[in-house]
Enzyme design. Structure first.
Site, short mmCIF file in Angstrom:
data_model
loop_
_atom_site.label_atom_id
_atom_site.label_comp_id
_atom_site.label_asym_id
_atom_site.label_seq_id
_atom_site.Cartn_x
_atom_site.Cartn_y
_atom_site.Cartn_z
N MET A 225 0.95 -1.12 0.16
CA MET A 225 -0.10 -0.08 0.01
C MET A 225 0.88 1.08 0.08
O MET A 225 1.69 1.54 0.90
CB MET A 225 -0.99 0.08 1.16
CG MET A 225 -1.99 -1.18 1.22
SD MET A 225 -3.13 -1.05 2.50
CE MET A 225 -1.86 -1.32 3.99
N GLN B 136 7.77 -4.59 -3.69
CA GLN B 136 6.85 -4.70 -5.06
C GLN B 136 7.78 -3.77 -5.90
O GLN B 136 7.93 -2.45 -5.56
CB GLN B 136 5.77 -4.33 -4.76
CG GLN B 136 4.67 -4.50 -5.92
CD GLN B 136 3.18 -4.20 -5.78
OE1 GLN B 136 3.03 -3.15 -5.35
NE2 GLN B 136 2.42 -5.36 -5.82
N CYS C 277 -2.20 -2.44 -10.26
CA CYS C 277 -2.61 -1.06 -9.75
C CYS C 277 -3.13 -0.45 -10.78
O CYS C 277 -2.35 -0.19 -11.71
CB CYS C 277 -1.57 -0.37 -8.84
SG CYS C 277 -1.93 1.21 -8.39
N ARG D 108 -7.20 -2.65 2.96
CA ARG D 108 -8.09 -1.68 4.05
C ARG D 108 -8.13 -1.94 5.41
O ARG D 108 -7.88 -0.96 6.12
CB ARG D 108 -9.21 -1.63 3.28
CG ARG D 108 -9.31 -0.85 1.75
CD ARG D 108 -10.75 -0.66 1.32
NE ARG D 108 -11.04 -1.87 0.81
CZ ARG D 108 -12.59 -2.34 0.61
NH1 ARG D 108 -13.43 -1.40 1.15
NH2 ARG D 108 -12.64 -3.53 0.35
#
Length: 459
Positions: A37, A104, A133, A263
């Site tokens: 994230m 990542q 993404c 989330r």
């Protein structure tokens, strides 16, 4: 940016610490992992996720060129490793998370991806290619979800990474569903054949957003397809998982080997525990502030992460107190202005507590079936006591998400054969635009493109 003096290598750690084994195919199974994230996956959040039971953690996506022109420096006091650009740290890590850390990469070029991987390989245990993404900063120049429409390029990057990296470093990919389930399976087959150690599937199509229910029912067919290929590769589910307890529902519905949380972890990094913290304005926020200051985490980044925190409450005025703490942090312009909330700067003690929790897992499987074992046995103190005083400890927004999932699915995860995956027009991001990529910093004199804004917003 004010940072401490640095040395070339981290200080030696205690000889009592057992050396962690390398990641294997089994490391990606039977676990609950932290999703990559941007901003929300900062170093303090990853460390708290590990403390509370995350089996692996993904670092935020970093564009290949951004890391190539950074300078690696090590803080002699804390051991924090920073890859610094001209004005700020592009990415930070700590050796304690390395055995569980997946870095990542955002890339649309096999050579650049390999160069980026070689730049940071000494500080990570695996690399993941971002193929899902949909945001413009990622699809720029054909990266992220744009790779879904260019499988040849996608697979060439994975193949190049696998060939260039030593066998002890894993290579994985994270994708989204394609509009056609048949095309999704074709892409999965090609990816698996590149030699990846695991595949994460975000169970939404490229143009779907968080408000759209994740189609986790579609994953079962993918899991069975990979199994039918005779490959012992973990398929990791991503989308609409609320925490360690909810991961059981997701795995039962999908057959996934592990579950990735985004989330829910952004709202509460302790969601990886079977007893996540409640009243986190008291049980987590002060410790997060202390740890962030100790690790010299960027203040604006710290403030952003804290602004996302939410949890359920066990005290009558819990909601009002949480709002008061949040507003106080948002108004503050430095760590010095939140000393009352932090309760003093004893971040070293918080860090050592995290280290003890992580080290207690060493010698065990990376992917524990019971994610909360480490913090239940080792950390047990004020934080766990606070969490144990309530029964359902799911946060308000997570409960709303759960109800929405149940309402939309009717608790049934069945899609009629031949049904296409929804692909509503939403993002408008280019599929595989022929966009000239940014020049290196050494030539342009500017920081290269990176998902995190060069100037952090003041919230």
């Amino acid at each position: 940016m004010s940072r401490r003096l640095h040395s070339e290598s981290p200080p030696p750690r205690s000889a009592k610490r057992a050396k962690m084994e390398k990641l294997t195919l089994e490391s990606f199974k039977n676990g609950v992992v932290l999703a990559p994230m941007v901003r929300s996956g900062a170093l303090p959040s990853r460390l708290f996720a590990l403390k509370h039971g995350a089996s692996l953690v993904w670092a935020p996506e970093t564009i290949d060129k951004a890391i190539l022109h950074s300078e690696r420096v090590v803080d002699p006091v804390t051991g924090v490793v920073s890859y610094n650009g001209k004005s700020r740290a592009i990415w930070t890590t700590h050796p304690v998370e390395k055995p569980y850390l997946i870095y990542q990469i955002g890339s649309a070029d096999p050579d650049l991806a390999v160069q980026a991987a070689k730049t940071v390989m000494q500080d990570v245990s695996g690399f993941d290619l971002n193929c899902g993404c949909p945001k413009p900063f990622s699809t720029h120049g054909g990266m992220g979800a744009a790779l879904l429409t260019n499988p040849d390029l996608l697979c060439s990057i994975l193949t190049a990474l696998r060939e260039a990296m030593p066998p002890e470093i894993t290579v994985t990919a994270k994708i989204r569903l394609l509009p056609s389930q048949e095309d999704t399976l074709k892409l999965v087959e090609r990816i698996i054949n590149t030699g990846v150690s695991a595949l994460t599937v975000h169970c939404r199509t490229r143009n779907m957003r968080d408000r759209d229910r994740a189609m986790i029912e579609r994953l079962k067919e993918i899991v069975e397809f990979v199994k039918g290929m005779g490959k012992d590769i973990a398929v990791i589910e991503n989308g609409d998982c609320l925490g360690a307890e909810d991961a059981k529902r997701v795995r039962e519905a999908t057959g996934a080997h592990s579950v990735m949380i985004a989330r829910a972890a952004e709202c509460n990094p302790s969601c990886f525990s079977n007893t996540p913290l409640t009243d986190i304005h008291e049980t987590l926020v002060p410790a997060y502030l202390r740890l962030s200051k100790y690790l010299d985490n960027n203040w604006s980044l710290t403030k952003f992460c804290l602004s996302q925190f939410k949890s359920s409450h066990t005290k009558p005025n819990g909601k009002a107190d949480e709002k008061r703490v949040r507003e106080s942090i948002v108004k503050s312009r430095s760590f010095d202005e939140v000393v009352d909330i932090a309760g003093g700067w004893t971040g070293e003690e918080d860090f050592e507590e995290i280290v003890r929790a992580i080290e207690a897992r060493e010698g065990k499987s990376h992917a524990g079936a019971e994610p909360s074992t480490a913090d239940a046995e080792v950390v047990g103190a004020p934080e766990q006591t606070a969490a144990s005083t309530t029964t359902p400890s799911t946060s308000t927004n997570q409960s709303s998400l759960c109800r929405a999932v149940e309402a939309k699915s009717g608790n049934k995860y069945i899609t009629p054969p031949g049904t296409q995956n929804p692909h509503p027009p939403a993002s408008g991001a280019p599929l595989i635009a022929d966009v000239q990529r940014t020049l290196p910093a050494l030539i342009s004199g500017k920081d290269p493109l990176t998902p995190t804004p060069l100037v952090m917003p003041v919230l």
